[in-house]
Design a protein around this motif. Structure first.
Motif, mmCIF file in Angstrom:
data_model
loop_
_atom_site.group_PDB
_atom_site.id
_atom_site.type_symbol
_atom_site.label_atom_id
_atom_site.label_comp_id
_atom_site.label_asym_id
_atom_site.label_seq_id
_atom_site.Cartn_x
_atom_site.Cartn_y
_atom_site.Cartn_z
ATOM 1 N N PRO A 70 39.008 37.823 -13.371
ATOM 2 C CA PRO A 70 37.881 37.075 -14.224
ATOM 3 C C PRO A 70 38.477 36.811 -15.546
ATOM 4 C CG PRO A 70 36.932 39.014 -12.967
ATOM 5 C CD PRO A 70 38.219 39.105 -12.956
ATOM 6 N N ALA A 71 39.182 37.501 -15.945
ATOM 7 C CA ALA A 71 39.450 37.115 -17.404
ATOM 8 C C ALA A 71 40.514 36.053 -17.607
ATOM 9 C CB ALA A 71 40.736 38.425 -17.915
ATOM 10 N N SER A 72 41.003 35.249 -16.641
ATOM 11 C CA SER A 72 41.642 33.993 -16.498
ATOM 12 C C SER A 72 40.708 32.953 -16.870
ATOM 13 C CB SER A 72 42.556 33.870 -15.022
ATOM 14 O OG SER A 72 41.424 33.492 -14.069
ATOM 15 N N ARG A 73 39.494 33.204 -16.415
ATOM 16 C CA ARG A 73 38.484 32.048 -16.615
ATOM 17 C C ARG A 73 37.559 32.351 -17.950
ATOM 18 N NH1 ARG A 73 38.186 33.861 -11.180
ATOM 19 N NH2 ARG A 73 36.333 35.004 -11.540
ATOM 20 N N MET B 1 21.983 39.052 -24.107
ATOM 21 C CA MET B 1 21.885 39.270 -22.621
ATOM 22 C C MET B 1 23.450 39.475 -21.858
ATOM 23 S SD MET B 1 19.844 37.304 -19.379
ATOM 24 C CE MET B 1 18.437 37.119 -20.319
ATOM 25 N N SER B 2 23.544 40.401 -21.208
ATOM 26 C CA SER B 2 24.791 40.599 -20.387
ATOM 27 C C SER B 2 24.883 39.537 -19.569
ATOM 28 C CB SER B 2 24.694 42.112 -19.872
ATOM 29 O OG SER B 2 24.032 42.112 -18.613
ATOM 30 N N ALA B 3 26.156 39.346 -18.970
ATOM 31 C CA ALA B 3 26.491 38.384 -18.048
ATOM 32 C C ALA B 3 25.862 38.688 -16.618
ATOM 33 C CB ALA B 3 27.867 38.217 -17.618
ATOM 34 N N PHE B 4 25.901 39.990 -16.269
ATOM 35 C CA PHE B 4 24.988 40.412 -15.129
ATOM 36 C C PHE B 4 23.688 40.252 -15.187
ATOM 37 C CE2 PHE B 4 23.178 43.543 -12.362
ATOM 38 C CZ PHE B 4 23.796 42.908 -11.059
ATOM 39 N N GLY B 5 23.346 40.556 -16.432
ATOM 40 C CA GLY B 5 21.587 40.628 -16.408
ATOM 41 C C GLY B 5 21.346 38.973 -16.400
ATOM 42 N N ALA B 6 22.029 38.071 -16.940
ATOM 43 C CA ALA B 6 22.166 36.716 -16.766
ATOM 44 C C ALA B 6 21.895 36.263 -15.283
ATOM 45 C CB ALA B 6 22.706 35.786 -17.575
ATOM 46 N N LEU B 7 22.812 36.541 -14.717
ATOM 47 C CA LEU B 7 23.219 36.296 -13.334
ATOM 48 C C LEU B 7 21.866 36.883 -12.151
ATOM 49 C CD1 LEU B 7 26.714 36.947 -12.574
ATOM 50 C CD2 LEU B 7 25.738 34.841 -12.289
ATOM 51 N N ALA B 8 21.437 38.263 -12.779
ATOM 52 C CA ALA B 8 20.350 38.762 -11.829
ATOM 53 C C ALA B 8 18.973 38.184 -12.065
ATOM 54 C CB ALA B 8 20.264 40.092 -12.178
ATOM 55 N N GLY B 9 18.844 37.902 -13.400
ATOM 56 C CA GLY B 9 17.588 36.997 -13.750
ATOM 57 C C GLY B 9 17.482 35.672 -12.951
ATOM 58 N N ARG B 101 33.069 31.037 -14.083
ATOM 59 C CA ARG B 101 33.193 31.748 -15.617
ATOM 60 C C ARG B 101 33.618 33.062 -15.238
ATOM 61 N NH1 ARG B 101 31.906 27.895 -18.818
ATOM 62 N NH2 ARG B 101 29.984 26.669 -18.413
ATOM 63 N N PRO B 102 34.053 33.587 -16.420
ATOM 64 C CA PRO B 102 34.670 35.054 -16.346
ATOM 65 C C PRO B 102 33.899 36.040 -15.662
ATOM 66 C CG PRO B 102 34.173 34.459 -18.537
ATOM 67 C CD PRO B 102 33.558 33.291 -17.801
ATOM 68 N N ILE B 103 33.309 36.142 -14.667
ATOM 69 C CA ILE B 103 32.581 37.181 -13.864
ATOM 70 C C ILE B 103 33.297 37.363 -12.866
ATOM 71 C CG2 ILE B 103 30.306 36.507 -14.971
ATOM 72 C CD1 ILE B 103 29.587 35.126 -12.219
ATOM 73 N N SER B 104 33.264 38.602 -12.463
ATOM 74 C CA SER B 104 33.832 39.039 -11.021
ATOM 75 C C SER B 104 32.839 38.561 -9.781
ATOM 76 C CB SER B 104 33.964 40.565 -10.930
ATOM 77 O OG SER B 104 32.819 41.180 -10.913
ATOM 78 N N ALA B 250 26.624 49.785 2.871
ATOM 79 C CA ALA B 250 26.355 48.686 3.288
ATOM 80 C C ALA B 250 26.741 47.694 1.982
ATOM 81 C CB ALA B 250 24.918 48.481 3.342
ATOM 82 N N VAL B 251 26.606 48.227 0.583
ATOM 83 C CA VAL B 251 26.953 47.522 -0.559
ATOM 84 C C VAL B 251 28.239 47.561 -0.639
ATOM 85 C CG1 VAL B 251 26.891 47.645 -3.136
ATOM 86 C CG2 VAL B 251 24.994 48.139 -1.812
ATOM 87 N N GLY B 252 29.196 48.245 -0.107
ATOM 88 C CA GLY B 252 30.690 48.589 -0.294
ATOM 89 C C GLY B 252 30.969 47.401 0.766
ATOM 90 N N LEU B 253 30.334 47.198 1.923
ATOM 91 C CA LEU B 253 30.910 45.980 2.917
ATOM 92 C C LEU B 253 30.640 44.764 2.208
ATOM 93 C CD1 LEU B 253 31.889 45.850 5.879
ATOM 94 C CD2 LEU B 253 29.463 45.561 6.438
ATOM 95 N N LEU B 254 29.717 44.704 1.609
ATOM 96 C CA LEU B 254 29.098 43.324 1.091
ATOM 97 C C LEU B 254 30.143 43.021 0.010
ATOM 98 C CD1 LEU B 254 27.377 41.069 0.416
ATOM 99 C CD2 LEU B 254 26.172 42.608 -0.999
ATOM 100 N N LEU B 255 30.421 43.886 -0.913
ATOM 101 C CA LEU B 255 31.471 43.420 -1.908
ATOM 102 C C LEU B 255 32.852 43.227 -1.218
ATOM 103 C CD1 LEU B 255 30.618 46.014 -4.709
ATOM 104 C CD2 LEU B 255 29.630 43.719 -4.499
#
Lengths: 236, 265
Positions: A70-73, B1-9, B101-104, B250-255
């Protein structure tokens, strides 16, 4: 360090080779036009750079990092060919959302969003619903999102799609301004005349292979237009 | 707001705009009227095998059945919503701008899961909360079992939601939704049969009941305190631990599935 780098990149989907040992690099402040007919591999190259897809072999780096990182973006602006926004969202809310994803400091978000709207001529339309905007205004919004936070690398897929002549001229200005502050720009486009006006280098792909690459004057022969050079490169 | 918070919202907003949500809200309102009717007759009598019994005596059994059914409905809702929520954003291309964007990818997938779970669990909070409140007020049933059972609903919703979302990355939309419904149906059948068997069975359903996700057991087991006539076998702690492990799997499989996914062509 190059802003982006593809070295002998290969991408296969089953038996089909979408990219075949393609090499490209782009330095800060440079603008490269990625040309090719439909299905040439331009979008595949962009998707590799964005980490949406993994190269079958070869090396892909964005600002020295693997695209999956993600840092690359972190300082990358992307304008996709097909812009999809939530219809009920407003440009302002979308920009605030993307400002959060870009990790722009909360205290600066208001100013950054305002500046982005002003830059692309959407001041006064910030609170409208996106579904109420014309195609051209949506494309301007796409540019605002791509330019948000002054990225160091811009990946633009058909950037002038849907823009009227004034919009196209404005877009040229935004790209020039980005380059002047050292931003590297990669434009994937069918618009040869626009590429000729904005880019200092071009790369022509056909059937996944690099057919020509270099400065405009190196790719074209004396008295030849970019269109002539493109047809020659594609038809052989 | 954090990136995850924005995504979740954004994912919650996106989920709440789905057409199915309007249907769920309408059904929930109807259910509330039904629940009100079901819990308002504690003062009557009923004849069971020739024996006259106060309705208050059987309130625990009917309340437990109602609460358990609603819990499973919420788990199913979570699975069905999740089976479409990530896939839709990938198909219509709306995910592209966010993923540039720089999110995983993990953050993106989790935010979509949170979005669909928020709608399902929000509905659950209203339905189960109202049911527990009315049963407590009208039939004097303790609220503790309802709370523990709600935790089972939460774990089940996370498990089925994450599995549904992972299935949607491999299967067509309808197949993913059917897989969610069939998976829940099989587990509920396995969990239900156990209550009627003298000894634990060594057939497939028996193994599913003992080792599989305790989607129904985790909801029903705590409610046995409402039903003095029936004591369910099972260690609540072991069931709880198994529910948490399956949710994590289940969450691990999804990720893992989403990390490996080639996005679009």
């Amino acid at each position: 360090m190059s802003a982006l780098e593809l070295t002998d990149a290969v991408k296969r989907y089953g038996n089909r080779t979408a990219l075949d040992r393609v090499s490209l690099s782009l330095a800060a402040g440079e603008c490269l036009g990625l040309l090719g007919p439909n299905g040439a591999g331009k979008t595949t190259a962009l998707r590799l750079l964005l980490g949406f897809s993994r190269a079958t072999s070869g090396r892909v780096r964005v600002r020295g990092l693997e695209p999956g990182d993600p840092a690359s973006r972190r300082s990358l602006g992307y304008l996709p060919e097909r812009l999809v926004f939530p219809g009920r969202a407003s440009p302002e809310r979308l920009l605030r959302f993307h400002a959060a994803l870009c990790q722009i400091e909360t205290s600066r978000v208001g100013l950054v969003v305002e500046a982005a709207l002003e830059q692309v001529g959407l001041t006064g339309r910030g609170r409208d619903r996106v579904e109420e905007l014309s195609k051209g205004l949506r494309q301007r919004l796409g540019f605002a999102l791509a330019l948000l936070g002054q990225p160091e690398l811009l990946l633009l897929d058909e950037p002038t799609s849907g823009l009227d002549p004034i919009g196209i001229r404005d877009a040229r200005g935004w790209i020039e301004a980005a380059r002047e502050r050292g931003c590297a720009v990669l434009i994937s486009s069918h618009g040869l005349s626009e590429v000729e006006r904005v880019c200092d280098r071009v790369a022509i792909l056909h059937e996944g292979r690099m057919r020509a690459e270099g400065a405009l004057e190196d790719v074209t022969r004396p008295g030849e237009s970019l269109e002539d050079a493109f047809v020659r490169a594609v038809r052989g | 707001m954090s990136a995850f918070g924005a995504l979740a919202g954004e994912a919650v907003r996106d989920a709440s705009r789905r057409r199915i949500v309007a249907m769920v809200v309408a059904m929930s309102l109807l259910s509330l009227f039904f629940i009100d009717g079901c819990t308002s007759c504690a003062s009557g009598t009923i004849n069971i095998n020739g024996e006259e019994r106060s309705l208050g005596d059987v309130a625990g059994a009917t309340g437990g059945a109602l609460y358990g059914f609603l819990g499973l409905w919420i788990v199913l809702l979570a699975g069905v919503l999740a089976a479409d929520h990530l896939r839709q954003s990938l198909e219509d291309g709306s995910a592209d701008l966010s993923l540039a964007r720089p999110i995983s990818r993990d953050a993106f997938a989790l935010s979509r899961l949170v979005g669909s779970l928020a709608v399902a669990l929000g509905t659950g909070a209203v339905l189960l909360g109202a049911t527990a409140f009315l049963l407590g007020e009208r039939s004097a049933l303790p609220l503790g079992p309802a709370f523990v059972s709600a935790l089972g609903v939460f774990a089940g919703a996370v498990t089925l939601g994450a599995f549904g979302m992972a299935f949607s990355l491999w299967l067509p939309r309808l197949a993913a939704i059917l897989a969610v419904a069939a998976g829940l149906g099989i587990v509920v059948l396995a969990n239900t049969l156990t209550f009627f068997r003298e000894e634990s069975a060594n057939d497939l359903l028996g193994w599913i009941d003992r080792l599989g996700p305790p989607l129904a057991t985790a909801i029903w087991l705590p409610l046995d305190k409402w039903i003095p006539q029936a004591q369910f076998d099972g260690d609540p702690v072991a069931v709880g631990v198994r529910a948490v492990i399956w949710a994590a799997v289940a969450v691990g499989l999804l990720l893992l599935s989403f990390r490996r996914l080639e996005l679009g062509r």
